[in-house]
Design an enzyme around this catalytic site. Structure first.
Site, PDB file in Angstrom:
ATOM      1  N   GLY B  15       0.783  -1.348  -0.149  1.00 33.43           N
ATOM      2  CA  GLY B  15      -0.054   0.124  -0.055  1.00 33.43           C
ATOM      3  C   GLY B  15       0.976   1.405  -0.013  1.00 33.43           C
ATOM      4  O   GLY B  15       1.957   1.403   0.717  1.00 33.43           O
ATOM      5  N   ALA B  16       0.669   2.164  -0.892  1.00 28.26           N
ATOM      6  CA  ALA B  16       1.302   3.345  -0.893  1.00 28.26           C
ATOM      7  C   ALA B  16       0.522   4.584  -0.702  1.00 28.26           C
ATOM      8  O   ALA B  16       0.598   5.869  -1.239  1.00 28.26           O
ATOM      9  CB  ALA B  16       1.906   3.451  -2.409  1.00 28.26           C
ATOM     10  N   ALA B  19       0.033   6.297   4.979  1.00 27.46           N
ATOM     11  CA  ALA B  19       0.591   5.473   6.180  1.00 27.46           C
ATOM     12  C   ALA B  19       1.674   4.668   5.571  1.00 27.46           C
ATOM     13  O   ALA B  19       2.778   4.589   6.270  1.00 27.46           O
ATOM     14  CB  ALA B  19      -0.461   4.339   6.544  1.00 27.46           C
ATOM     15  N   GLY B  20       1.700   3.973   4.391  1.00 32.68           N
ATOM     16  CA  GLY B  20       2.665   3.108   3.854  1.00 32.68           C
ATOM     17  C   GLY B  20       3.830   3.960   3.671  1.00 32.68           C
ATOM     18  O   GLY B  20       5.096   3.684   3.757  1.00 32.68           O
ATOM     19  N   PHE B 119     -13.543  22.226  12.383  1.00 35.52           N
ATOM     20  CA  PHE B 119     -13.901  20.980  11.732  1.00 35.52           C
ATOM     21  C   PHE B 119     -14.797  20.411  12.965  1.00 35.52           C
ATOM     22  O   PHE B 119     -14.780  20.756  13.757  1.00 35.52           O
ATOM     23  CB  PHE B 119     -12.712  19.990  11.560  1.00 35.52           C
ATOM     24  CG  PHE B 119     -12.642  19.581  10.184  1.00 35.52           C
ATOM     25  CD1 PHE B 119     -11.989  20.357   9.065  1.00 35.52           C
ATOM     26  CD2 PHE B 119     -13.137  18.304   9.686  1.00 35.52           C
ATOM     27  CE1 PHE B 119     -11.972  20.163   7.796  1.00 35.52           C
ATOM     28  CE2 PHE B 119     -12.871  17.992   8.283  1.00 35.52           C
ATOM     29  CZ  PHE B 119     -12.373  18.916   7.494  1.00 35.52           C
ATOM     30  N   ASP B 221      -8.495  -5.096   0.579  1.00 33.07           N
ATOM     31  CA  ASP B 221      -7.803  -6.262   0.211  1.00 33.07           C
ATOM     32  C   ASP B 221      -6.888  -6.613   1.325  1.00 33.07           C
ATOM     33  O   ASP B 221      -6.845  -7.945   1.614  1.00 33.07           O
ATOM     34  CB  ASP B 221      -7.065  -6.186  -1.077  1.00 33.07           C
ATOM     35  CG  ASP B 221      -7.746  -5.461  -2.218  1.00 33.07           C
ATOM     36  OD1 ASP B 221      -8.782  -6.254  -2.404  1.00 33.07           O
ATOM     37  OD2 ASP B 221      -7.535  -4.558  -2.567  1.00 33.07           O
ATOM     38  N   GLN B 240     -18.112   4.538   9.163  1.00 35.66           N
ATOM     39  CA  GLN B 240     -18.631   5.993   8.932  1.00 35.66           C
ATOM     40  C   GLN B 240     -19.234   6.553   7.850  1.00 35.66           C
ATOM     41  O   GLN B 240     -18.848   6.015   6.660  1.00 35.66           O
ATOM     42  CB  GLN B 240     -17.352   6.875   9.258  1.00 35.66           C
ATOM     43  CG  GLN B 240     -17.911   8.108   9.466  1.00 35.66           C
ATOM     44  CD  GLN B 240     -16.626   9.195   9.850  1.00 35.66           C
ATOM     45  OE1 GLN B 240     -15.746   9.268   9.185  1.00 35.66           O
ATOM     46  NE2 GLN B 240     -16.766   9.330  11.148  1.00 35.66           N
ATOM     47  N   HIS B 242     -20.267   9.563   5.968  1.00 35.02           N
ATOM     48  CA  HIS B 242     -19.903  11.032   5.920  1.00 35.02           C
ATOM     49  C   HIS B 242     -21.040  11.662   5.653  1.00 35.02           C
ATOM     50  O   HIS B 242     -21.807  11.479   4.668  1.00 35.02           O
ATOM     51  CB  HIS B 242     -18.751  11.501   4.729  1.00 35.02           C
ATOM     52  CG  HIS B 242     -18.228  12.733   5.078  1.00 35.02           C
ATOM     53  ND1 HIS B 242     -18.978  13.925   4.495  1.00 35.02           N
ATOM     54  CD2 HIS B 242     -17.106  13.086   5.313  1.00 35.02           C
ATOM     55  CE1 HIS B 242     -18.101  14.854   4.725  1.00 35.02           C
ATOM     56  NE2 HIS B 242     -17.061  14.443   5.256  1.00 35.02           N
ATOM     57  N   LEU B 252     -17.175  12.812  -2.293  1.00 32.75           N
ATOM     58  CA  LEU B 252     -17.010  13.762  -0.868  1.00 32.75           C
ATOM     59  C   LEU B 252     -16.903  15.107  -1.098  1.00 32.75           C
ATOM     60  O   LEU B 252     -16.539  15.836  -2.027  1.00 32.75           O
ATOM     61  CB  LEU B 252     -15.491  13.216  -0.357  1.00 32.75           C
ATOM     62  CG  LEU B 252     -15.214  13.999   0.964  1.00 32.75           C
ATOM     63  CD1 LEU B 252     -16.085  13.718   2.219  1.00 32.75           C
ATOM     64  CD2 LEU B 252     -13.595  13.737   1.449  1.00 32.75           C
ATOM     65  N   THR B 254     -16.042  18.187   1.287  1.00 35.75           N
ATOM     66  CA  THR B 254     -15.240  18.250   2.528  1.00 35.75           C
ATOM     67  C   THR B 254     -16.291  18.762   3.880  1.00 35.75           C
ATOM     68  O   THR B 254     -16.875  19.782   3.554  1.00 35.75           O
ATOM     69  CB  THR B 254     -13.924  18.953   2.526  1.00 35.75           C
ATOM     70  OG1 THR B 254     -13.264  18.888   4.012  1.00 35.75           O
ATOM     71  CG2 THR B 254     -14.266  20.330   2.034  1.00 35.75           C
ATOM     72  N   GLU B 255     -16.005  18.290   5.020  1.00 37.83           N
ATOM     73  CA  GLU B 255     -16.523  18.980   6.268  1.00 37.83           C
ATOM     74  C   GLU B 255     -15.867  20.362   6.267  1.00 37.83           C
ATOM     75  O   GLU B 255     -16.484  21.123   6.944  1.00 37.83           O
ATOM     76  CB  GLU B 255     -16.149  17.872   7.416  1.00 37.83           C
ATOM     77  CG  GLU B 255     -16.670  18.421   8.693  1.00 37.83           C
ATOM     78  CD  GLU B 255     -16.544  17.248   9.626  1.00 37.83           C
ATOM     79  OE1 GLU B 255     -16.356  16.281   9.246  1.00 37.83           O
ATOM     80  OE2 GLU B 255     -16.263  17.498  10.925  1.00 37.83           O
ATOM     81  N   HIS B 352     -17.830   5.899   3.934  1.00 42.80           N
ATOM     82  CA  HIS B 352     -16.730   6.917   3.642  1.00 42.80           C
ATOM     83  C   HIS B 352     -15.649   6.233   4.638  1.00 42.80           C
ATOM     84  O   HIS B 352     -14.305   6.285   3.895  1.00 42.80           O
ATOM     85  CB  HIS B 352     -17.125   8.118   4.524  1.00 42.80           C
ATOM     86  CG  HIS B 352     -15.884   9.246   4.679  1.00 42.80           C
ATOM     87  ND1 HIS B 352     -15.549   9.678   3.337  1.00 42.80           N
ATOM     88  CD2 HIS B 352     -15.308   9.839   5.519  1.00 42.80           C
ATOM     89  CE1 HIS B 352     -14.466  10.523   3.652  1.00 42.80           C
ATOM     90  NE2 HIS B 352     -14.370  10.722   4.849  1.00 42.80           N
ATOM     91  N   GLU B 383      -6.027   3.255   7.559  1.00 43.17           N
ATOM     92  CA  GLU B 383      -7.060   3.042   7.664  1.00 43.17           C
ATOM     93  C   GLU B 383      -7.344   1.604   7.633  1.00 43.17           C
ATOM     94  O   GLU B 383      -8.477   0.961   8.249  1.00 43.17           O
ATOM     95  CB  GLU B 383      -8.173   3.436   6.503  1.00 43.17           C
ATOM     96  CG  GLU B 383      -9.699   3.327   6.645  1.00 43.17           C
ATOM     97  CD  GLU B 383     -10.389   4.106   5.611  1.00 43.17           C
ATOM     98  OE1 GLU B 383      -9.865   4.944   4.857  1.00 43.17           O
ATOM     99  OE2 GLU B 383     -11.530   3.750   5.493  1.00 43.17           O
ATOM    100  N   ARG B 394     -15.051   8.470  13.967  1.00 47.63           N
ATOM    101  CA  ARG B 394     -13.708   9.130  13.743  1.00 47.63           C
ATOM    102  C   ARG B 394     -14.237  10.593  13.711  1.00 47.63           C
ATOM    103  O   ARG B 394     -15.019  10.781  12.826  1.00 47.63           O
ATOM    104  CB  ARG B 394     -13.056   8.293  12.322  1.00 47.63           C
ATOM    105  CG  ARG B 394     -11.923   9.525  12.226  1.00 47.63           C
ATOM    106  CD  ARG B 394     -11.180   8.862  11.021  1.00 47.63           C
ATOM    107  NE  ARG B 394     -11.527   8.863   9.857  1.00 47.63           N
ATOM    108  CZ  ARG B 394     -11.843  10.139   8.986  1.00 47.63           C
ATOM    109  NH1 ARG B 394     -11.455  11.390   9.587  1.00 47.63           N
ATOM    110  NH2 ARG B 394     -12.487   9.982   7.643  1.00 47.63           N
TER     111      ARG B 394
END
Lengths: 232, 580
Positions: B15-16, B19-20, B119, B221, B240, B242, B252, B254-255, B352, B383, B394
């Site tokens: 995963g890129a 986080a990755g 937010f 996956d 969640q 959204h 989406l 955005t909030e 979401h 995630e 969240r």
């Protein structure tokens, strides 16, 4: 409304030459070209191959040529397109299969301009400061999603495959004009040659092709000025 | 099929996204690191994050990490583990500064500091006043973070295997993870990646729903890999919705649009949030706002009686919209034909984010059971993981934050592990056999079922029966549909039998992943007889701390799901009633 799509097909494991295949697709109001491709793939012909992911114009996966113009399939509203809708892979990139092109040459050009932040030691426990005015210089470049629409539409790139191309040059702009970056000198050396900035002949195809409304030709102009100023 | 190719790296990251890449950035400073991703890195879904990344920098007004933590704990409806939540909020300023130092082009304040905006769910002084905590780059925050991290990884010579689909984890006899098996989408062919440490950073899975904000690629996956390895998933029932997806696609909005001052309006033109969250109004947490919108729609006050309400930002004015919400202006115009400077935006709640995922400790080690035993060599972050910082719900801007904080921690954790020089025994001859069989099976399958047809039923069933409001009866119907679809999937057939860029094959594998992980979602939700955060049951509308203040763990065993539970870590804040 039922629309006709004439789609470029090429299977490297079966076909000697590419061909076009027609599909009839029911397109309700609000349908995008990506919706239509999905409709074909999921209900008519599972072999149709294309890249896609976010379906709202931020991931840059689904760039292709639609009625002769480069665009993101996910952002192309079917109702704005007239007649039979021709869908073809991006020009000037090697074709892998159907609408999927080899983006490696594109990414390699990008890597050539040192597409990363080059700077000395930052403050230890705070951000670097940058005024809103200086930050504003990056507007029109940081938004690039690297879809390839611009470079693929560039006649100078068609003629010179060593040309860095508008996307890589726009990326260079994003760093050269970042007040925090200290890599300008080493980048300008890379840009200042006949396969770099000077291959751009201000044709503006890139600006017309950009789905994000960016203008690489303008940014290239700014980089040319910068090179001249630094030299003389 | 080509012969299997074998690669050896010290670290393999699957995963890129944020986080990755954050992890790879840290491991590649000392160890040979490879990132394996089914899409080219910058196509990852992190790039779609819009509004911001939370951190108590206090650039616009006084802020403290303790306030951020309190909001996160309360937002999670007390199901989050407070040790993880404390780390998230304490380390937030650190990772934001790190992002800035790497070159992320954040928006700026007049003094040149990183700009921050309000937010939902984020307040000052332990839930009292408004707060500006979301660090942002206009409304393209995920995009700039993702691109910057990728660029930095390129600078550090991280080895990327793009458009490689991971099919299997490889374990040694004593249960340590020592690699993965992946399919090269472009050329066709199996590759074994032999490694001392494997990080799963495969992202979310809201593609299992019909109305979703997620990319086509978000098919969970990584969760399927873990289930198939006989390991558990945690808190899968918490998904969640959204509040503001573009009508009807769910793309989406955005909030940040509400953070900047946007209103929600029903068919009568009322700011209906007055009824549900009189103090915080549109800036109540997402679960609260989504339920309010759905209630308005269900009670016939949707616009024109339809399945939508309005998000109105007109009063912010053109200058503010173009400065702070340019992408929202573009999206509304391109996908609904609405110019948000002149008309309100039609919106509906959209699937979401997945609060649950692969259970990990705060050092990102994957956990084997409720006793907290770790799986050696296997890490998870972002995630796809459940550490659990988000608990039952969240807060906006805490997801990109989690990717940065725990992606970074994963990198550091793997560095520590590799410095101990763990042994890397030779691979067994048949290490890739399960993946090879699965792939061969699909490529040769002559079944009459279409993956697209099964997926369509799955997605509409999940939207109808596992949505914002849940009931025992409809969830049981959902479970039997899932079971039936799992059976039908065994008879799936492909039209494309080629090896080169077979996207039909890829979609079929992804459907297999979805059919794996939706079962623990439904089973966990049926078992949890209470309402907490994003899991709201009409038949059990109250939170029940006595019986349900605990995490769900779910294993796939044979044809069914086995559940177990583990306690929530509570350190600073005791559960109390949640009012906004």
């Amino acid at each position: 409304m039922i629309r006709t799509f004439r789609i470029f097909r090429f299977d490297p494991e079966k076909d000697k030459e590419p061909r076009y295949r027609e599909y009839q697709v029911e397109c309700p109001k609000g349908s995008t070209v990506l919706d239509a491709l999905n409709e074909i793939k999921w209900r008519q012909d599972g072999t149709l191959s294309y890249r896609r992911s976010c379906r709202h114009g931020i991931c840059g996966s689904c760039a292709m040529t639609i009625n002769g113009k480069n665009n993101l399939a996910c952002e192309s509203q079917v109702e704005t397109l007239k007649g039979v809708i021709w869908v073809e892979p991006l020009r000037s990139f090697p074709i892998i299969k159907d609408l999927i092109v080899d983006m490696e040459p594109f990414y390699e050009r990008l890597k050539a301009v040192k597409p990363y932040f080059i700077a000395g030691t930052p403050p230890t426990d705070k951000e670097r400061l940058q005024s809103p005015e200086k930050r504003k210089l990056l507007d029109g470049s940081y938004e690039c999603i690297l879809c390839g629409c611009c470079t693929s539409s560039c006649p100078s790139y068609w003629a010179d495959k060593d040309f860095l191309g508008p996307a890589a040059l726009l990326k260079a702009y994003r760093f050269v004009f970042d007040s925090r970056d200290e890599g300008t000198q080493e980048r300008l050396v890379i840009l200042d040659n006949k396969h770099g900035l000077w291959r751009c002949h201000t044709i503006f195809n890139c600006a017309e092709a950009c789905p994000k409304g960016l203008n690489p030709t303008w940014a290239i102009g700014k980089l040319k000025q910068k090179v001249i100023r630094e030299k003389f | 099929m080509r012969p299997i190719e074998v690669h050896r790296h010290e670290v393999v990251i699957v995963g890129a996204g944020l986080a990755g890449l954050f992890a790879g950035l840290h491991t590649s400073r000392e160890f040979d690191t490879a990132v394996v991703s089914k899409v080219y890195p910058i196509r990852s879904h992190s790039g779609a994050a819009q509004g911001g990344c939370a951190a108590s920098l206090g650039n616009m007004m006084e802020d403290r990490w303790e306030w951020h933590m309190y909001d996160t704990v309360r937002g999670s409806d007390y199901l989050g583990d407070q040790d993880a939540q404390e780390i998230l909020c304490r380390e937030a300023p650190l990772v934001i500064y790190e992002c800035e130092h790497l070159g992320v082009p954040f928006s700026r304040t007049p003094e040149g500091k990183i700009s921050q905006r309000p937010f939902g769910g984020h307040f000052s002084e332990f839930g009292k006043g408004p707060q500006k905590r979301a660090c942002h780059a206009a409304d393209r925050t995920g995009h700039v973070q993702l691109h910057t991290l990728y660029e930095t990884c390129v600078k550090q010579d991280v080895r990327f295997y793009s458009e490689f689909f991971t099919l299997q984890l490889i374990f040694t006899d004593n249960g340590a993870c020592r690699g993965i098996v992946a399919w090269d989408l472009r050329r066709g062919g199996l590759h074994v990646f032999h490694a001392k440490a494997v990080l799963l950073a495969t992202g979310g899975y809201a593609r299992a729903w019909k109305v979703t904000s997620n990319s086509h690629a978000n098919t969970g996956d990584g969760l399927s890999l873990v289930l198939r390895a006989g390991l558990p998933l945690e808190d899968m029932e918490f998904v969640q919705f959204h509040p503001t997806g573009l009508y009807p696609s769910g793309i989406l909005v955005t909030e940040g649009a509400r953070g900047e001052g946007g209103y929600l309006l029903n068919d009568k033109g009322e700011r209906f949030m007055e009824r549900y969250a009189p103090q915080k109004m549109e800036l109540a947490p997402r679960d609260v706002v989504s339920r309010s919108i759905q209630t308005e729609i269900d009670e016939g006050r949707g616009i024109g009686g339809k399945n939508l309400v309005h998000l109105d930002v007109r009063h912010l004015g053109e200058a503010k919209i173009m400065e702070a919400l340019p992408q929202i202006h573009e999206l509304a115009l391109k996908f609904t034909g609405v110019d948000c400077m002149k008309e309100p935006i039609p919106i509906l709640p959209t699937a979401h984010y997945s609060m649950g995922g692969i259970p990990t400790d705060t050092e990102t080690h994957v956990l084997r059971n409720s006793a907290g035993e770790i799986v050696e060599g296997l890490f998870a972050a972002g995630e796809c993981a459940c550490v659990s910082t988000h608990g039952a719900n969240r807060l906006g801007t805490n997801s990109t934050l989690e990717c940065c904080v725990f992606g970074r921690r994963a990198g550091i954790s793997m560095l520590k592990y590799l410095r101990e020089d763990p042994c890397l025994p030779d691979l067994p001859q048949d290490a890739a056999e399960p993946a090879r069989q699965r792939l061969q099976g699909l490529l040769e399958a002559k079944g009459s079922e279409s993956a697209a047809g099964i997926r369509e039923i799955l997605q509409s069933t999940m939207t109808e029966k596992m949505g914002i409001f849940r009931r025992e009866e409809t969830m049981k119907e959902c479970l039997s549909t899932v079971k039936e679809l799992q059976e039908r999937y065994k008879k799936v057939g492909l039209q494309d039998r080629g090896l080169v860029f077979n996207t039909e094959l890829m979609e079929a594998i992804e459907l297999g992943s979805m059919l794996d992980f939706v079962e623990p979602i439904v089973v966990g939700a049926i078992a949890r007889k209470e309402s907490r955060g994003a899991h709201f049951r009409k038949d059990y509308p109250r939170r029940d701390d006595q019986n349900w203040l605990k995490h769900t763990l779910a294993w796939k065993e044979g044809d069914s799901i086995r559940l177990d539970y583990k306690p929530v870590v509570i350190t600073r804040f005791q559960p109390e009633e949640r009012k906004y």
